[in-house]
Design a protein around this motif. Structure first.
Motif, PDB file in Angstrom:
ATOM      1  N   GLY A 128     -14.341  36.003  -3.627  1.00 22.58           N
ATOM      2  CA  GLY A 128     -13.953  35.280  -2.433  1.00 22.58           C
ATOM      3  C   GLY A 128     -12.599  34.615  -2.629  1.00 22.58           C
ATOM      4  N   ASN A 129     -12.190  33.809  -1.654  1.00 21.87           N
ATOM      5  CA  ASN A 129     -10.886  33.154  -1.686  1.00 21.87           C
ATOM      6  C   ASN A 129     -11.014  31.663  -1.975  1.00 21.87           C
ATOM      7  N   LEU A 130      -9.907  31.080  -2.379  1.00 25.64           N
ATOM      8  CA  LEU A 130      -9.816  29.631  -2.591  1.00 25.64           C
ATOM      9  C   LEU A 130      -8.930  29.057  -1.488  1.00 25.64           C
ATOM     10  N   TYR A 131      -9.440  28.048  -0.796  1.00 30.84           N
ATOM     11  CA  TYR A 131      -8.694  27.391   0.269  1.00 30.84           C
ATOM     12  C   TYR A 131      -8.365  25.965  -0.164  1.00 30.84           C
ATOM     13  N   VAL A 132      -7.073  25.635  -0.115  1.00 29.66           N
ATOM     14  CA  VAL A 132      -6.606  24.321  -0.568  1.00 29.66           C
ATOM     15  C   VAL A 132      -6.009  23.571   0.614  1.00 29.66           C
ATOM     16  N   GLU A 133      -6.625  22.441   0.954  1.00 35.28           N
ATOM     17  CA  GLU A 133      -6.102  21.603   2.029  1.00 35.28           C
ATOM     18  C   GLU A 133      -5.142  20.572   1.429  1.00 35.28           C
ATOM     19  N   LEU A 134      -3.904  20.567   1.919  1.00 35.80           N
ATOM     20  CA  LEU A 134      -2.884  19.641   1.423  1.00 35.80           C
ATOM     21  C   LEU A 134      -2.956  18.336   2.195  1.00 35.80           C
ATOM     22  N   LYS A 135      -3.001  17.249   1.471  1.00 33.92           N
ATOM     23  CA  LYS A 135      -3.020  15.929   2.092  1.00 33.92           C
ATOM     24  C   LYS A 135      -1.815  15.134   1.600  1.00 33.92           C
ATOM     25  N   VAL A 136      -1.012  14.691   2.544  1.00 32.73           N
ATOM     26  CA  VAL A 136       0.175  13.912   2.193  1.00 32.73           C
ATOM     27  C   VAL A 136      -0.259  12.487   1.879  1.00 32.73           C
ATOM     28  N   ALA A 137      -0.060  12.076   0.628  1.00 30.16           N
ATOM     29  CA  ALA A 137      -0.510  10.758   0.184  1.00 30.16           C
ATOM     30  C   ALA A 137       0.493   9.690   0.607  1.00 30.16           C
ATOM     31  N   THR A 138      -0.011   8.627   1.240  1.00 33.76           N
ATOM     32  CA  THR A 138       0.832   7.509   1.644  1.00 33.76           C
ATOM     33  C   THR A 138       0.858   6.475   0.522  1.00 33.76           C
ATOM     34  N   PRO A 139       2.049   6.156  -0.021  1.00 36.07           N
ATOM     35  CA  PRO A 139       2.117   5.174  -1.110  1.00 36.07           C
ATOM     36  C   PRO A 139       1.727   3.776  -0.617  1.00 36.07           C
ATOM     37  N   LYS A 140       0.891   3.118  -1.383  1.00 33.09           N
ATOM     38  CA  LYS A 140       0.434   1.776  -0.999  1.00 33.09           C
ATOM     39  C   LYS A 140       1.356   0.674  -1.526  1.00 33.09           C
ATOM     40  N   LYS A 141       2.001   0.922  -2.651  1.00 32.61           N
ATOM     41  CA  LYS A 141       2.924  -0.064  -3.218  1.00 32.61           C
ATOM     42  C   LYS A 141       4.285   0.587  -3.422  1.00 32.61           C
ATOM     43  N   LEU A 142       5.347  -0.086  -2.962  1.00 32.54           N
ATOM     44  CA  LEU A 142       6.703   0.431  -3.089  1.00 32.54           C
ATOM     45  C   LEU A 142       7.564  -0.539  -3.887  1.00 32.54           C
ATOM     46  N   SER A 143       8.411   0.015  -4.712  1.00 33.07           N
ATOM     47  CA  SER A 143       9.377  -0.820  -5.426  1.00 33.07           C
ATOM     48  C   SER A 143      10.492  -1.213  -4.462  1.00 33.07           C
ATOM     49  N   LYS A 144      11.337  -2.151  -4.893  1.00 32.99           N
ATOM     50  CA  LYS A 144      12.439  -2.613  -4.050  1.00 32.99           C
ATOM     51  C   LYS A 144      13.367  -1.456  -3.696  1.00 32.99           C
ATOM     52  N   GLN A 145      13.661  -0.597  -4.683  1.00 35.20           N
ATOM     53  CA  GLN A 145      14.541   0.536  -4.458  1.00 35.20           C
ATOM     54  C   GLN A 145      13.920   1.538  -3.492  1.00 35.20           C
ATOM     55  N   GLN A 146      12.598   1.752  -3.634  1.00 34.03           N
ATOM     56  CA  GLN A 146      11.905   2.684  -2.737  1.00 34.03           C
ATOM     57  C   GLN A 146      11.908   2.164  -1.294  1.00 34.03           C
ATOM     58  N   LYS A 147      11.725   0.855  -1.164  1.00 35.48           N
ATOM     59  CA  LYS A 147      11.756   0.268   0.178  1.00 35.48           C
ATOM     60  C   LYS A 147      13.116   0.459   0.819  1.00 35.48           C
ATOM     61  N   GLU A 148      14.187   0.269   0.030  1.00 33.48           N
ATOM     62  CA  GLU A 148      15.536   0.445   0.562  1.00 33.48           C
ATOM     63  C   GLU A 148      15.768   1.890   1.001  1.00 33.48           C
ATOM     64  N   LEU A 149      15.259   2.834   0.197  1.00 34.53           N
ATOM     65  CA  LEU A 149      15.398   4.239   0.558  1.00 34.53           C
ATOM     66  C   LEU A 149      14.658   4.571   1.850  1.00 34.53           C
ATOM     67  N   PHE A 150      13.450   4.027   2.006  1.00 34.17           N
ATOM     68  CA  PHE A 150      12.683   4.272   3.229  1.00 34.17           C
ATOM     69  C   PHE A 150      13.344   3.619   4.432  1.00 34.17           C
TER      70      PHE A 150
END
Length: 363
Positions: free
Chosen positions: A333-355
Motif C-alpha cells: 500500500g501507500n504512505l500518506y503524510v499530512e503536512l502541518k505548519v507549526a506555529t512558533p509559540k515563543k519568538l526571540s527578539k530578532q525573530q519578532k523583528e523579522l516577522f
C-alpha cells in the motif's frame, strides 16, 4: 437467514449482480485466506439458491430452500420449505426435515443426525488471540504459543486401552454403537434409535482401560505450537491450523486451532486497509520557501520528502509502496503524510523583528 441480505443485494438483483456479489464476498471470507468459515458457508448456500432460476423462484415464494439430503427415505421435499395452513400476515414456516428433532425433544429421544454421523470422539476446536505490533505485518513470520489442552496419551497412543490388551466389541449394542428405545406417549408408542449408553455410541470398548488416561485416549498437558503468519495480515483475521485443537477421545480426530490476529495501534502511523497515514510538522519558512525534510518510515528507513514552495497546512503527500504489504499478494500500500505548519509559540527578539518586517511586506 435471508439469502439476499447474506449477499448484500436487492431482491430484484440480476444474475450478473448475484455472481459479482458472491465472488467479492467469497474472496473476502474464504477460510483458506483466513476468512470466517461459517460466513463463507452461508454465502455459498445463498449463491447456490439465487443463481438457479428455479430454486430462486421457489425461495421467493416459499422461503429458505430445504436440503433434500436431510429428509428421511421416501420423502420428497421438492426442494423448499413448506408452510402449514393458510397464508396470513404473520406466516410461520416449518421445515419438515426438523420434525424428528422436535419429537425427540418432546418425548425424550434423539431425532437422529440426518446430515450424517457426528463423531462424538472428535476433539474440540480452540481459539486463541495473538497480539502483534503493526511493524510485524511487514514480513512473514512465525509466532510460537504455548497452550494447555488435551493431547494424545503417550501410553496407549490414543486408543484408551492399556498396552498389551485388546479393544473389544461392545456386548450391549454388538458393535453397532446404537440401541433401540421405545417411548410411550399420548400419541402412541414411538421407537427410536439412539447411541448405546454402554460404549457412548462407539461400538467398541477397551478390555482394560489405560492406567494413565483412564480409557480417554488423551491427557491434559501443554503444547508449543508454531503459527505461520503471512505479511499484510490485518486485525481480526483468523489463521486456521488443522488438527492442533483438542485431541480426540479414543483415537478420534483432533479439533482445529484458530488464531485470531489483533494488531496493536501504532504511536505514529495509522493503518487503513493496506495504506498508512501519518502527520509531519514543518516550519513556516519550509512551507513558504519549500524544502526537503526527512521522515522515518515504519520499516525504520529514512526517506526525503520534498515540500513544495507555498505549502499550506493540511497538504497530503503520497509515497507509493511504503504502506503495508498486500495480504498474500504482491506489492504494498501507500504512505500518506499530512503536512502541518507549526506555529512558533515563543519568538526571540530578532525573530519578532523579522516577522514585523514580513508583516510590513504584507506576508
Amino acid at each position: 437467514m435471508n439469502y439476499y441480505e447474506v449477499l448484500g443485494i436487492a431482491k430484484t438483483a440480476s444474475q450478473d449482480e448475484i455472481k459479482k456479489a458472491f465472488h467479492k464476498l467469497a474472496h473476502k471470507y474464504h477460510p483458506d485466506k483466513g476468512g470466517d468459515e461459517k460466513k463463507f458457508k452461508e454465502i455459498n448456500e445463498a449463491y447456490q439458491v439465487l443463481s438457479d432460476k428455479e430454486k430462486r423462484a421457489q425461495y421467493d415464494q416459499f422461503g429458505r430452500v430445504f436440503d433434500g439430503q436431510q429428509a428421511g427415505p421416501g420423502f420428497d421435499p421438492s426442494g423448499f420449505s413448506w408452510a402449514w395452513g393458510n397464508k396470513s400476515s404473520q406466516d410461520v414456516e416449518f421445515d419438515l426435515g426438523d420434525l424428528g428433532d422436535v419429537f425427540g425433544e418432546m418425548f425424550g429421544f434423539g431425532g437422529g443426525n440426518r446430515g450424517g454421523k457426528k463423531d462424538s470422539r472428535r476433539g474440540k476446536d480452540i481459539q486463541v488471540d495473538i497480539e502483534i505490533p503493526l511493524e510485524k505485518t511487514l514480513i512473514d513470520f512465525t509466532e510460537k504459543i504455548n497452550i494447555a489442552k488435551h493431547i494424545v496419551c503417550n501410553r496407549c497412543n490414543g486408543n484408551g486401552a492399556e498396552p498389551g490388551t485388546k479393544i473389544k466389541e461392545c456386548t450391549a449394542c454388538r458393535g453397532s454403537g446404537k440401541v433401540q428405545q421405545v417411548k410411550k406417549t399420548i400419541f402412541g408408542s414411538f421407537t427410536a434409535v439412539g447411541p448405546c449408553p454402554e460404549c457412548n455410541g462407539e461400538g467398541t470398548m477397551p478390555e482394560k482401560p489405560c492406567n494413565v488416561c483412564k480409557g480417554e485416549g488423551r491427557v491434559k498437558s501443554h503444547e508449543e505450537i508454531e503459527i505461520k503468519v503471512p505479511a499484510g495480515i490485518d486485525t481480526h483475521q483468523v489463521i486456521k491450523i488443522e488438527g492442533k485443537g483438542e485431541a480426540g477421545r479414543k483415537g478420534g480426530k483432533s479439533g482445529n486451532l484458530y488464531a485470531r490476529i489483533l494488531v496493536k495501534k501504532h504511536a505514529i502511523f495509522e493503518r487503513r486497509e493496506d495504506d498508512l497515514f501519518t502527520t509531519l510538522d514543518i516550519k513556516f519558512s519550509q512551507a513558504a520557501l519549500g524544502d526537503e525534510v526527512e521522515l522515518k518510515t515504519i520499516d525504520g528507513t529514512n526517506i526525503l520528502l520534498e515540500v513544495p514552495q507555498g505549502t499550506e497546512s493540511g497538504k497530503v503527500l503520497r509515497i507509493s509502496g511504503k504502506g503495508i504489504p498486500h495480504f498474500q499478494n504482491k506489492g504494498r500500500g501507500n504512505l500518506y503524510v499530512e503536512l502541518k505548519v507549526a506555529t512558533p509559540k515563543k519568538l526571540s527578539k530578532q525573530q519578532k523583528e523579522l516577522f514585523e518586517k514580513l508583516k510590513e511586506e504584507g506576508i
